[in-house]
Design an enzyme around this catalytic site. Structure first.
Site, PDB file in Angstrom:
ATOM      1  N   THR A  32       0.847  -1.197   0.000  1.00 17.27           N
ATOM      2  CA  THR A  32       0.000   0.000   0.000  1.00 17.27           C
ATOM      3  C   THR A  32       0.883   1.248   0.000  1.00 17.27           C
ATOM      4  O   THR A  32       1.964   1.247   0.607  1.00 17.27           O
ATOM      5  CB  THR A  32      -0.882  -0.007   1.268  1.00 17.27           C
ATOM      6  OG1 THR A  32      -1.714  -1.166   1.218  1.00 17.27           O
ATOM      7  CG2 THR A  32      -1.768   1.228   1.352  1.00 17.27           C
ATOM      8  N   GLY A  33       0.409   2.286  -0.675  1.00 12.82           N
ATOM      9  CA  GLY A  33       1.144   3.555  -0.662  1.00 12.82           C
ATOM     10  C   GLY A  33       1.515   3.983  -2.068  1.00 12.82           C
ATOM     11  O   GLY A  33       1.225   3.290  -3.051  1.00 12.82           O
ATOM     12  N   ALA A  87       8.086   1.289   2.095  1.00 10.56           N
ATOM     13  CA  ALA A  87       8.385   1.395   3.530  1.00 10.56           C
ATOM     14  C   ALA A  87       8.549   2.866   3.886  1.00 10.56           C
ATOM     15  O   ALA A  87       8.806   3.705   3.018  1.00 10.56           O
ATOM     16  CB  ALA A  87       9.664   0.640   3.872  1.00 10.56           C
ATOM     17  N   ASP A  88       8.393   3.154   5.162  1.00 12.58           N
ATOM     18  CA  ASP A  88       8.646   4.514   5.644  1.00 12.58           C
ATOM     19  C   ASP A  88      10.104   4.688   6.032  1.00 12.58           C
ATOM     20  O   ASP A  88      10.657   5.776   5.889  1.00 12.58           O
ATOM     21  CB  ASP A  88       7.711   4.816   6.818  1.00 12.58           C
ATOM     22  CG  ASP A  88       6.260   4.727   6.369  1.00 12.58           C
ATOM     23  OD1 ASP A  88       5.895   5.480   5.458  1.00 12.58           O
ATOM     24  OD2 ASP A  88       5.526   3.880   6.890  1.00 12.58           O
ATOM     25  N   GLY A  99       3.570   1.491   7.750  1.00 10.50           N
ATOM     26  CA  GLY A  99       2.279   1.845   8.327  1.00 10.50           C
ATOM     27  C   GLY A  99       1.958   3.313   8.271  1.00 10.50           C
ATOM     28  O   GLY A  99       0.955   3.762   8.840  1.00 10.50           O
ATOM     29  N   GLY A 100       2.800   4.073   7.545  1.00 10.76           N
ATOM     30  CA  GLY A 100       2.471   5.493   7.368  1.00 10.76           C
ATOM     31  C   GLY A 100       1.097   5.671   6.742  1.00 10.76           C
ATOM     32  O   GLY A 100       0.380   6.625   7.040  1.00 10.76           O
ATOM     33  N   GLY A 101       0.720   4.714   5.903  1.00  3.82           N
ATOM     34  CA  GLY A 101      -0.612   4.745   5.284  1.00  3.82           C
ATOM     35  C   GLY A 101      -1.653   4.012   6.108  1.00  3.82           C
ATOM     36  O   GLY A 101      -2.819   3.921   5.695  1.00  3.82           O
ATOM     37  N   GLU A 107      -0.525  -5.581   5.825  1.00  2.00           N
ATOM     38  CA  GLU A 107       0.794  -5.684   5.188  1.00  2.00           C
ATOM     39  C   GLU A 107       1.626  -6.763   5.876  1.00  2.00           C
ATOM     40  O   GLU A 107       2.301  -7.565   5.225  1.00  2.00           O
ATOM     41  CB  GLU A 107       1.519  -4.338   5.255  1.00  2.00           C
ATOM     42  CG  GLU A 107       0.878  -3.284   4.373  1.00  2.00           C
ATOM     43  CD  GLU A 107       1.459  -1.886   4.553  1.00  2.00           C
ATOM     44  OE1 GLU A 107       1.237  -1.063   3.665  1.00  2.00           O
ATOM     45  OE2 GLU A 107       2.109  -1.618   5.574  1.00  2.00           O
ATOM     46  N   LYS A 125      14.444   6.781   2.207  1.00  5.08           N
ATOM     47  CA  LYS A 125      13.932   5.843   3.215  1.00  5.08           C
ATOM     48  C   LYS A 125      15.019   5.039   3.923  1.00  5.08           C
ATOM     49  O   LYS A 125      14.747   4.415   4.950  1.00  5.08           O
ATOM     50  CB  LYS A 125      12.925   4.882   2.558  1.00  5.08           C
ATOM     51  CG  LYS A 125      11.785   5.541   1.786  1.00  5.08           C
ATOM     52  CD  LYS A 125      10.849   6.273   2.689  1.00  5.08           C
ATOM     53  CE  LYS A 125       9.676   6.921   1.973  1.00  5.08           C
ATOM     54  NZ  LYS A 125       8.698   6.026   1.412  1.00  5.08           N
TER      55      LYS A 125
HETATM   56  C1  5RP Z   1       1.489   1.949   4.204  1.00  7.70           C
HETATM   57  C2  5RP Z   1       2.951   1.720   4.174  1.00  7.70           C
HETATM   58  C3  5RP Z   1       3.725   2.265   3.032  1.00  7.70           C
HETATM   59  O1  5RP Z   1       4.481   1.239   2.482  1.00  7.70           O
HETATM   60  C4  5RP Z   1       4.628   3.351   3.511  1.00  7.70           C
HETATM   61  O2  5RP Z   1       3.866   4.322   4.188  1.00  7.70           O
HETATM   62  C5  5RP Z   1       5.397   4.000   2.353  1.00  7.70           C
HETATM   63  O3  5RP Z   1       4.521   4.713   1.548  1.00  7.70           O
HETATM   64  P1  5RP Z   1       5.006   5.502   0.271  1.00  7.70           P
HETATM   65  O4  5RP Z   1       5.419   4.474  -0.743  1.00  7.70           O
HETATM   66  O5  5RP Z   1       3.793   6.288  -0.157  1.00  7.70           O
HETATM   67  O6  5RP Z   1       6.145   6.398   0.681  1.00  7.70           O
HETATM   68  O7  5RP Z   1       3.530   1.129   5.044  1.00  7.70           O
HETATM   69  O8  5RP Z   1       0.904   1.477   5.369  1.00  7.70           O
END
Ligand code: 5RP
Length: 222
Positions: A32-33, A87-88, A99-101, A107, A125
């Site tokens: 996700t993201g 990933a964040d 989990g930023g999203g 996940e 990252k």
């Molecule tokens: C969502 C996540 C995403 O993988 C994480 O937030 C990275 O997002 P992005 O690709 O938009 O930077 O863990 O729950």
């Protein structure tokens, strides 16, 4: 390259990594993201090469379906060959904060099932020490205050993600200022707090491969 171009570059690199190994019956786990979205869009080009996907969020499921990629319930699937997700934060051991999203629980479940977890991220990252990004913790709503007090005892500053409900109907506490020395230990400690569904440390089950988009090209970490 800007950050979006780096995300697209790693998405394409992930596609090229898995493409030779895809079979008609392959099921791919999808994260996700914004980086995972780049991968979904790239994957659509080869949708005839595999069976379908399992999604880690409703948003990713909708995007997959919009490309005509079949989305399966995890319970109807025996094996997931690859899980591809962003990933964040990642360290060089491929331990992650995610989990930023807010999709961390699904996940983590799909990552647990997958044979190979390929993390895709732009160079911002990769960090020497996890924890600058606040650690998301998914919490059963009635346990929110109790869990927050327990997280303070572990040295963190939990902040309620106001107005956000996860796909599982739960809440998120974003924990600031944690000292993450041994990520596997902290992951287990936080998961042992009653009322916690899971936390965004992916250390017990880290990624197997990190594809990192940099100005010098896509770098591989194993
Ligand atoms: C969502 C996540 C995403 O993988 C994480 O937030 C990275 O997002 P992005 O690709 O938009 O930077 O863990 O729950």
């Amino acid at each position: 390259m800007n950050q979006d171009e780096l995300k697209q570059a790693v998405a394409l690199a992930a596609l090229e990594t898995i493409r030779p190994k895809l079979e008609r019956e392959s099921i791919i786990g999808i994260g996700t993201g914004s980086t995972a979205n780049c991968f979904i869009d790239a994957l659509a080009q080869v949708k005839q090469l595999f069976d379908g996907a399992v999604a880690s969020s409703e948003a990713s499921a909708e995007r997959l379906k919009s490309h005509g990629i079949p989305v399966y319930d995890l319970n109807s699937v025996n094996e997931i060959q690859f899980y591809i997700d962003g990933a964040d934060e990642s360290n060089e051991r491929l331990e992650l904060i995610k989990g930023g999203g807010g999709a961390l629980t699904r996940e983590k479940i799909v990552a647990a099932v997958a044979d190979q977890f390929i993390c895709i991220a732009d160079e911002s990252k990769l960090v020497p020490l996890l924890g600058t990004f606040p650690l998301p913790v998914e919490v059963i709503p009635m346990a929110r205050s109790y869990v927050a007090r327990e997280l303070v005892k572990l040295g963190g500053d939990p902040v309620y993600r106001s107005g956000f409900v996860t796909d599982n109907g739960n809440l998120i506490l974003d924990v600031h200022n944690l000292q993450i020395n041994v990520a596997t230990t902290l992951e287990e400690q936080i998961n042992n707090i009653t009322g916690v569904v899971t936390n965004g440390l992916f250390a017990v089950r880290p990624a197997n491969l990190l594809l990192l988009g940099t100005q010098q090209g896509v770098k591989e970490y194993r």
